[in-house]
Write a protein that holds these residues in place. Structure first.
Motif, PDB file in Angstrom:
ATOM      1  N   LEU A  84      68.069 -38.944  57.227  1.00 38.31           N
ATOM      2  CA  LEU A  84      69.383 -38.568  56.710  1.00 38.31           C
ATOM      3  C   LEU A  84      69.675 -37.095  56.978  1.00 38.31           C
ATOM      4  O   LEU A  84      68.808 -36.247  56.755  1.00 38.31           O
ATOM      5  CB  LEU A  84      69.456 -38.843  55.204  1.00 38.31           C
TER       6      LEU A  84
ATOM      7  N   ALA B 225      61.347 -46.963  49.686  1.00 33.14           N
ATOM      8  CA  ALA B 225      60.637 -46.902  50.967  1.00 33.14           C
ATOM      9  C   ALA B 225      61.617 -47.147  52.112  1.00 33.14           C
ATOM     10  O   ALA B 225      62.694 -47.708  51.907  1.00 33.14           O
ATOM     11  CB  ALA B 225      59.537 -47.954  50.995  1.00 33.14           C
ATOM     12  N   VAL B 226      61.242 -46.710  53.297  1.00 36.50           N
ATOM     13  CA  VAL B 226      62.110 -46.880  54.470  1.00 36.50           C
ATOM     14  C   VAL B 226      61.286 -47.322  55.683  1.00 36.50           C
ATOM     15  O   VAL B 226      60.068 -47.225  55.681  1.00 36.50           O
ATOM     16  CB  VAL B 226      62.865 -45.574  54.813  1.00 36.50           C
TER      17      VAL B 226
ATOM     18  N   ASP C 248      72.306 -51.879  59.168  1.00 38.48           N
ATOM     19  CA  ASP C 248      73.084 -51.662  57.945  1.00 38.48           C
ATOM     20  C   ASP C 248      74.220 -50.666  58.135  1.00 38.48           C
ATOM     21  O   ASP C 248      75.256 -50.759  57.487  1.00 38.48           O
ATOM     22  CB  ASP C 248      72.158 -51.131  56.824  1.00 38.48           C
ATOM     23  N   ASP C 249      73.991 -49.656  58.977  1.00 44.42           N
ATOM     24  CA  ASP C 249      75.001 -48.620  59.164  1.00 44.42           C
ATOM     25  C   ASP C 249      75.022 -48.264  60.651  1.00 44.42           C
ATOM     26  O   ASP C 249      74.593 -47.184  61.042  1.00 44.42           O
ATOM     27  CB  ASP C 249      74.620 -47.398  58.302  1.00 44.42           C
ATOM     28  N   PRO C 250      75.498 -49.206  61.498  1.00 43.80           N
ATOM     29  CA  PRO C 250      75.338 -49.041  62.945  1.00 43.80           C
ATOM     30  C   PRO C 250      75.930 -47.722  63.464  1.00 43.80           C
ATOM     31  O   PRO C 250      77.018 -47.340  63.054  1.00 43.80           O
ATOM     32  CB  PRO C 250      76.097 -50.227  63.533  1.00 43.80           C
TER      33      PRO C 250
ATOM     34  N   VAL D 263      77.786 -37.343  55.941  1.00 42.31           N
ATOM     35  CA  VAL D 263      76.428 -37.869  55.766  1.00 42.31           C
ATOM     36  C   VAL D 263      76.147 -38.733  56.977  1.00 42.31           C
ATOM     37  O   VAL D 263      76.918 -39.629  57.289  1.00 42.31           O
ATOM     38  CB  VAL D 263      76.319 -38.736  54.495  1.00 42.31           C
ATOM     39  N   SER D 264      75.069 -38.434  57.663  1.00 46.21           N
ATOM     40  CA  SER D 264      74.743 -39.199  58.854  1.00 46.21           C
ATOM     41  C   SER D 264      73.370 -39.847  58.699  1.00 46.21           C
ATOM     42  O   SER D 264      72.439 -39.224  58.212  1.00 46.21           O
ATOM     43  CB  SER D 264      74.770 -38.254  60.056  1.00 46.21           C
ATOM     44  N   LEU D 265      73.270 -41.097  59.093  1.00 47.57           N
ATOM     45  CA  LEU D 265      71.998 -41.813  58.999  1.00 47.57           C
ATOM     46  C   LEU D 265      71.579 -42.316  60.374  1.00 47.57           C
ATOM     47  O   LEU D 265      72.426 -42.713  61.178  1.00 47.57           O
ATOM     48  CB  LEU D 265      72.124 -43.023  58.063  1.00 47.57           C
TER      49      LEU D 265
ATOM     50  N   GLU E 102      64.483 -44.499  57.934  1.00 48.19           N
ATOM     51  CA  GLU E 102      65.793 -43.888  57.735  1.00 48.19           C
ATOM     52  C   GLU E 102      65.729 -42.354  57.704  1.00 48.19           C
ATOM     53  O   GLU E 102      64.978 -41.788  56.922  1.00 48.19           O
ATOM     54  CB  GLU E 102      66.364 -44.408  56.406  1.00 48.19           C
TER      55      GLU E 102
ATOM     56  N   ARG F  80      65.469 -53.738  55.705  1.00 51.04           N
ATOM     57  CA  ARG F  80      66.267 -52.512  55.629  1.00 51.04           C
ATOM     58  C   ARG F  80      66.121 -51.757  56.946  1.00 51.04           C
ATOM     59  O   ARG F  80      65.036 -51.329  57.308  1.00 51.04           O
ATOM     60  CB  ARG F  80      65.797 -51.642  54.456  1.00 51.04           C
TER      61      ARG F  80
END
Lengths: 389, 149
Positions: A304, A211-212, A228-230, A293-295, A302, A223
């Protein structure tokens, strides 16, 4: 006696057509099978046949609500392959718009979920307040939806000092409204009765089913792609990742309302600390061979994008995974064991662009008797069922 | 980072770290299932963002986008286009169920072990040999195939 109820797929009133085949026994849902594709437009295939610049406009039109998240995600991927760093002013402007989009999405969702629980006053109020965010976005970009602000290499328009006071004033008003809704949603009996303990999702299920977004954060798991992935300016701006432990629709409501307040503080910080300089850099039309890969943390979770380039003007592959798809297995899990009357609220709870179903065919498997209920009738049934309770 | 590149997966090839928090590696089809189990069970890659399928000529490349804390791993595996079969990872990551169905619809890859590979995105009655995301199918050809009675 098990009865199969197809939920959906389509009606002009639905934001997104989808079908859930629910098997029910008396009032309880036993199993759910999703069927998608009613509005599969082949965007990924189309993207392979367009240039990167044309794709910006295509990608922006994947969704009308989180358009900015998608186009940011795509631009970031292409920028990574091109190996360029966008100016920091552009990063801040992207952050400001992303958060404004989150506010408008959450207000829209609040209205939707209010509507599904038969609380139309909430729907009217929150959509009225959403107008203000749309106006602020229009002040910056010139458009209410599909802002066309992003481009590969930065943003297309600057935030001038002239519009700053109106932005700040608007934020003050939004903050006041968000606080009011927070207070109301924690006290109002209608909201509490329809959301507390409804659509439970345990943290272990949430993790297992990948889940997101607010859905997983309402099950107590922090999450959040922003932390997590600024990306954009999130590394420099202080903010909290909102989580609640309730695991139900009420927690999903509170996560979103708190996120609105958090978004307002992010925008304020970004406006006060907006760096000087250019808002975009020029980029070549041809993108060298590579992949990225971009988030992005879209309002629903999230998002992607995967882009592969081969040195030409057109990408070899553009893959998009929007947050709703990630939450559908979770949604099916949440629905199991719920009452028929709660299906609309639980579906609305993940903010899937589909609040509920318009057309239902009820089939009694024992007698083969069929009858139909539309969305209004189901809602009426749900309200009545709750009154009796 | 807690690990060295080699230790994460011994049999991985073409390991690269294009930027912070990103890693990409290729694995042979024969090692795929074992590697995936290791990544999920002992390396903590519990979250699958999605599966990207790409038509790369004679083969179909699948990229599993796995996430752990602050690392996004792209695990690549190739399968032949003539007989595209791969083991399913649904029992390792239940959240993969729709992604596998999506790839099955659009590229025709069969996932052994995924019990429900019925159409998810394509309409009922879609011609069985048309896989829209394969490169040999140009948009206009897909339209023609759809309109065939």
């Amino acid at each position: 006696m098990a009865t199969r109820i197809p939920f959906g797929p389509q009606h002009p009133a639905l934001k997104e057509p989808i079908n859930f085949m629910c098997e029910v026994s008396d009032e309880k849902v036993l199993s759910v099978r999703p069927r998608l594709g009613y509005i599969h437009r082949g965007v990924e295939k189309l993207a392979e046949n367009r240039t990167y610049n044309q794709n910006l406009y295509l990608i922006e039109r994947i969704c009308g609500i989180c358009a900015f998240a998608h186009v940011t995600c795509f631009s970031q991927a292409v920028e990574e392959i091109l190996n360029i760093e966008i100016p920091s002013r552009a990063k801040y402007i992207r952050t400001i718009l992303a958060e404004m989009e989150r506010i408008q999405n959450h207000f829209l969702w609040l209205g939707d979920v209010g509507h599904e629980m038969g609380f139309n006053t909430l729907f009217m109020y929150s959509w009225r307040d959403r107008e203000l965010v749309l106006q602020l976005i229009e002040n910056i970009s010139g458009k209410r939806v599909n802002y066309a602000m992003n481009t590969i290499g930065g943003v297309r328009r600057d935030i001038t000092s002239m519009i700053m006071p109106s932005l700040k004033e608007g934020l003050n008003h939004l903050e006041e409204r968000a606080k009011y809704y927070t207070e109301m949603c924690t006290k109002d009996p209608t909201v509490l009765r329809r959301t507390v303990g409804v659509g439970m999702l345990s943290p272990s299920d949430a993790l297992e089913l990948c889940a997101v977004g607010p859905t997983i954060r309402a099950s107590g798991i922090p999450r959040d792609v922003r932390a997590d992935d600024p990306y954009a300016a999130y590394e420099e701006i202080p903010f909290k990742v909102i989580t609640y432990d309730g695991r139900d629709v009420a927690s999903r409501l509170m996560v979103r309302l708190d996120e609105v307040l958090e978004s307002i503080s992010i925008i304020r910080y970004a406006l006060d600390n907006l760096p000087n300089g250019d808002v975009r850099v020029r980029v070549p039309r041809r993108v060298p061979k590579g992949e990225a890969v971009s988030l992005v943390e879209a309002p629903r979770g999230e998002d992607l994008h995967y882009v592969r380039a081969d040195g030409t003007e057109k990408p070899v592959r553009v893959k998009v995974r929007a947050p709703t798809l990630a939450n559908i297995p979770t949604l099916c899990k949440m629905l199991i064991g719920e009452n028929i009357a709660d299906i609309p609220v639980v579906i609305a709870g993940i903010d899937p662009c589909i609040a509920c179903a318009e057309r239902l065919v009820f089939v009694d498997t024992a007698t083969r008797k069929r009858w139909m209920w539309n969305k209004q009738e189901l809602r009426k049934y749900a309200t009545k069922w709750y009154r009796k309770k | 980072m807690k690990f060295t590149k080699g230790r994460l997966l011994e049999k991985a090839k073409e390991i690269s770290t294009p930027r912070a928090r990103r890693m990409s590696m290729t694995i042979n089809k024969t090692d795929f299932r074992k590697s995936m189990k290791k990544l999920v069970d002992s390396e903590g890659f519990k979250h699958l963002s999605t599966i990207t399928g790409i038509d790369v000529g004679p083969k179909i490349e699948l990229i599993y986008h796995l996430t752990r804390e602050n690392l996004v791993l792209s695990l690549k595996v190739k399968t032949s286009k003539k007989n595209p079969v791969l083991p399913s990872i649904v029992n390792l990551i239940p959240g993969a169920v729709l992604y596998e169905r999506e790839v099955h619809d659009l590229l025709g890859v069969t996932f052994k072990g995924n019990l429900d590979l019925s159409p998810l995105l394509l309409p009922d009655g879609w011609p069985s040999d048309v896989y829209p995301m394969r490169k040999e199918w140009a948009p206009q050809d897909i339209r023609k195939a759809m309109e065939k009675p």
